[in-house]
Write an enzyme that holds these catalytic residues in place. Structure first.
Site, PDB file in Angstrom:
ATOM      1  N   SER A 130      -3.542   5.740   0.086  1.00 15.23           N
ATOM      2  CA  SER A 130      -2.971   5.346  -1.225  1.00 15.23           C
ATOM      3  C   SER A 130      -1.466   5.645  -1.272  1.00 15.23           C
ATOM      4  CB  SER A 130      -3.932   5.899  -2.380  1.00 15.23           C
ATOM      5  OG  SER A 130      -5.017   5.278  -2.593  1.00 15.23           O
ATOM      6  N   ASP A 177     -12.946   4.428  -6.776  1.00 11.73           N
ATOM      7  CA  ASP A 177     -14.055   5.244  -6.612  1.00 11.73           C
ATOM      8  C   ASP A 177     -15.398   4.648  -6.602  1.00 11.73           C
ATOM      9  OD1 ASP A 177     -13.899   8.528  -6.202  1.00 11.73           O
ATOM     10  OD2 ASP A 177     -15.618   8.050  -7.607  1.00 11.73           O
ATOM     11  N   LYS A 223      -7.945  11.945 -12.393  1.00  9.83           N
ATOM     12  CA  LYS A 223      -9.111  11.056 -12.164  1.00  9.83           C
ATOM     13  C   LYS A 223      -9.567  10.240 -13.602  1.00  9.83           C
ATOM     14  CE  LYS A 223     -12.032  10.155  -8.831  1.00  9.83           C
ATOM     15  NZ  LYS A 223     -11.720  10.494  -7.289  1.00  9.83           N
TER      16      LYS A 223
END
Ligand code: GLU
Length: 445
Positions: free
Chosen positions: A377, A165, A125
């Site tokens: 994804s 995000d 992330k």
């Protein structure tokens, strides 16, 4: 050999001030206790100590020039958490609240979520404390270019594949990709997902998280003899996840009566008009309060948390972490809520989750229920590798199967460890086992 409690207290000491990260790890470790009791080899081989320590943490300066010619400086992050089952995979979040603890919690969650999809993707992330709100297109572009000028050193189609995000959507991915391509002097489509359809994006990616949430919930309800048809739903948020969860819920005959943004919530007893929400949020990029200009009978209230006082059958927190605290959980239950579906990452506090379970509420946990986005994804990565693109129906069908399989895996794991109906623990256990076994087979790395 440390116990989970020792690992947790050590983690808090080694990562001070990162409360969201502590919360995410605590939630997982506690639910793994029955697995560890049955299979002590996971403790003996330091799997947990390794799991909670990111493989690599990258923090960097992101300098850029605003429209007035002033130099601005933000902080960029990429946490490459675990690559046992595939290249690091996970989104980028641009939001002023971003700091190391947020990115680490999100990266940690992503390991389990990605494992649950059954696809070959590790956990990562990233993001920045950059606030895209009120910025011009030019400012967003210059920020993204500067961000990628550092990030490109650490990513690649077989290394680490970022996506969107909060605060990072199609526009930002486009600017990031353009800069990556320019620096690398090569067309590596698979370095980012959530790309535009004209340059390697996948049909169905935009809808995937919200649609996937509803597919997961439908399967959970089917098994529990409950249905979406005719139910009233409140959805926190009005971004990509919330909008597509609303769309799919409406297609299934449910009535969405409230949505919110970070300033307040709207209540429309006739059912939210989603076209209006899309117009306000995706095109005009304005506040949700604008909704009442189009629909004067609807009501707007300041304060986003007020949405949890609205009576509903199903609540879908699709905004951000720690949206539902214990007090909101109590309010929801007093008002007769039956089902919670976590569209955002970690939207309920651990206390709220515990309370919901005690009261027999069906909870679709975020790691499982919002895995549709990262699943598509991964399908985008496959299409890029094959240099072809599938039609929407094919992607959507695969997404439905993936979500049903994630539900089954969570349900079975919960049953196997004596916690039938606790899909939170089931998802953690199923996600953990795949990664832990891969780590064991690969030795101490
Ligand atoms: N940010 C999304 C998530 O939380 C998607 C990540 C991705 O597509 O890589 O799962």
């Amino acid at each position: 050999m440390s116990t989970t409690k020792e690992i947790l207290s050590n983690l808090k000491e080694r990562n001070p001030g990162e409360s969201e990260f502590h919360q995410a790890v605590e939630e997982v470790l506690l639910s793994l206790e029955p697995v560890l009791a049955k299979n002590p080899h996971y403790l003996n081989t330091g799997i947990l100590e390794r799991l909670v320590e990111p493989e690599r943490q990258i923090i960097f300066r992101v300098p850029w020039v605003d429209d007035h010619g002033n130099v601005q400086v933000n902080r960029g992050f990429r946490i490459q958490f675990n690559s046992a089952i595939g290249p690091y995979k996970g989104g980028l979040r641009f939001h002023p609240s971003v700091y190391l603890g947020i990115i680490k919690f999100l990266g940690f969650e992503q390991i389990f979520k990605n494992s649950l999809t059954g696809l070959p993707i590790g956990g990562g992330k990233g993001g920045s404390d950059f606030d895209p709100k009120g910025k011009s297109d030019g400012e967003i572009m210059r920020f993204c270019q500067s961000f990628m000028t550092e990030l490109y050193k650490h990513v690649g189609p077989d290394i680490d594949v970022p996506a969107g995000d909060i605060g990072v959507g199609g526009r930002e991915i486009g600017y990031l990709f353009g800069q990556y391509k320019r620096i690398k002097n090569g067309y590596q489509g698979g370095v980012l997902t959530g790309k535009g359809l004209s340059y390697g994006g996948s049909l169905g990616r935009k809808e995937a998280t919200g649609y996937g949430l509803i597919y997961f919930i439908k399967e959970m309800l089917r098994v529990n003899n409950y249905t979406l048809t005719g139910k009233t739903i409140t959805i926190s948020g009005s971004g990509n996840v919330a909008i597509h969860a609303c769309e799919k819920a409406q297609q299934n005959g449910a009535k969405v009566i409230a949505m919110c943004d970070s300033k307040g919530y709207i209540y429309d007893e006739n059912g939210i008009n989603l076209d209006t929400i899309k117009q306000i949020k995706e095109i005009e990029r304005k506040r949700i309060s604008e909704y009442i200009k189009y629909h004067p009978k609807a009501k707007y209230n300041e304060g986003q948390k007020g949405i949890w006082s609205v009576k509903c059958d199903i609540a879908l927190p699709c905004a951000t972490q720690n949206d539902i605290h214990l007090e909101h959980a109590k309010q929801l239950i007093n008002n007769g809520v039956q089902v919670i579906g976590e569209g955002a990452n970690m939207p309920c506090t651990n206390e709220a989750l515990k309370f919901f379970l005690e009261k027999g509420i069906l909870v679709a946990p975020s790691k499982a229920a919002n895995a549709g986005g990262v699943s598509v994804s991964a399908l985008e990565m496959s299409q890029n590798s094959m240099r072809l693109s599938w039609d929407f129906e094919k992607v959507d069908e695969k997404l439905q199967n993936i979500m049903i399989n994630i539900f089954k895996a969570s349900d079975n794991a919960a049953k196997e460890y004596g916690m039938e109906g606790n899909y939170i623990a089931g998802a953690n256990i199923a996600g953990f086992l795949r990664v832990a076994n891969a780590m064991l087979e690969q030795g101490v790395v």
